[in-house]
Write a protein that holds these residues in place. Sequence first.
Motif, PDB file in Angstrom:
ATOM      1  N   ASN A  93      -6.556  10.446 -28.796  1.00 53.94           N
ATOM      2  CA  ASN A  93      -7.064  10.211 -30.149  1.00 53.94           C
ATOM      3  C   ASN A  93      -7.767   8.864 -30.279  1.00 53.94           C
ATOM      4  N   PHE A  94      -7.257   7.843 -29.574  1.00 52.23           N
ATOM      5  CA  PHE A  94      -7.924   6.554 -29.692  1.00 52.23           C
ATOM      6  C   PHE A  94      -9.338   6.615 -29.135  1.00 52.23           C
ATOM      7  N   GLU A  95      -9.533   7.259 -27.994  1.00 48.06           N
ATOM      8  CA  GLU A  95     -10.870   7.328 -27.412  1.00 48.06           C
ATOM      9  C   GLU A  95     -11.829   8.069 -28.334  1.00 48.06           C
ATOM     10  N   ARG A  96     -11.338   9.096 -29.022  1.00 46.39           N
ATOM     11  CA  ARG A  96     -12.190   9.795 -29.994  1.00 46.39           C
ATOM     12  C   ARG A  96     -12.541   8.868 -31.156  1.00 46.39           C
ATOM     13  N   LEU A  97     -11.549   8.138 -31.643  1.00 43.01           N
ATOM     14  CA  LEU A  97     -11.769   7.209 -32.745  1.00 43.01           C
ATOM     15  C   LEU A  97     -12.771   6.132 -32.345  1.00 43.01           C
TER      16      LEU A  97
END
Length: 390
Positions: A93-97
């Motif tokens: 999720n962090f990489e998407r954010l």
Amino acid sequence: MESIEEINSLSDYILAVKELHSYLKDGDHELYFRGQKQRYLKEIRLTRENEEEKIESILPSLFRKETLLNHENKLYEDFLMRAPNLFAQCNNNFERLALMQHHQLPTRLLDLTANPLIALYFACDASDNDGVIYPFSNNLNFKIFKENLEFKGKQNVLSDFRCIEKDGFAFPERRISINKTAFSDEIELESTIVRLSFEDKISILTELSRFFACRSEQLEKNPKSESWNSLYYRSRSEGSLDNIYEYRLSFKENTALSHLYHMVANDVGIFKQELNPIEMYLPKIIKAREIDRRIKNQKGLFLFVPFVGDINYTRQDGAWANYYGDKIWAAQNSINSLRLFNNNGKLISFTIPKDKKTDILTELEEIGIDRTFIYPDDYSILSKQIEEKY
């Protein structure tokens, strides 16, 4: 208080950056930079003072409008649904954010760079106003940081953040680091809170605030209690956090927290299903995996603004949501706690006069720092379309 230095050329700037290293406390601390085309002042109303106050804003785009802040999860989900192929190489999720942030979707991430020349480019990007560069470090400014706890009436918890090292910024027992990677369980948890429904998010943040209220009461009664970090990791090693009263009271049977753990497990598989409240309260600097050329070229890092200003709680009044102005103040205060300060405690910034910007951009172009290097790809149009919905 600020220490502001004027930069009139590339050589001025290189000398100024060299001098910044003298303000770092030891070899573990690093420099980061943020360049803006101008300084921004934001007028906010604080409920504690019942008056308006102007603050210098270095806020991420999510905080610039109340409606955006209230629809954080929908911004994320809309982008994910409308451009799924963009995220094919993302692992969590962090990489998407982070990728959304780089394509200009409003998020709680603040763009930083490890390359001071990139920050200088952004500060010179438009010539209508004087530009500004803010140096940051991973050296927490404890004096600024504690203001958030005092604002929420939880100043007793300050002892849980006090250090055993002389400089005042390391944490007892097991050090809690300001620097994180995109693969940290802590970052995955906080990035996934972004995706939670508004109701689940408020539930978790209410329990977080309840924890600090209970912890503050205990420390007021017994100031010499074992530090939270020591207690937390000792209990973990003994096999259970349920033995800690404040933790059990706030997090043991929270349905929203179960939803959060389920979402994280779906995203990354096995992880430690624990939430350290002290970690949650700290701003963090995160180095992302270089999943696109823009992040690679810009030497991009992110300051993750924690969920510190949303909810307050006291045993007498229960939980209540803070007003928008209070949330903005708390977010900016968290950001300021990682700004670089000089030996007199003044926050450091550089001003780029507007009539010098063109000449400096020419100097940067001569060494390969130009728009085609900074922006090798562009999804900003889609981001703007989604932003305008809210």
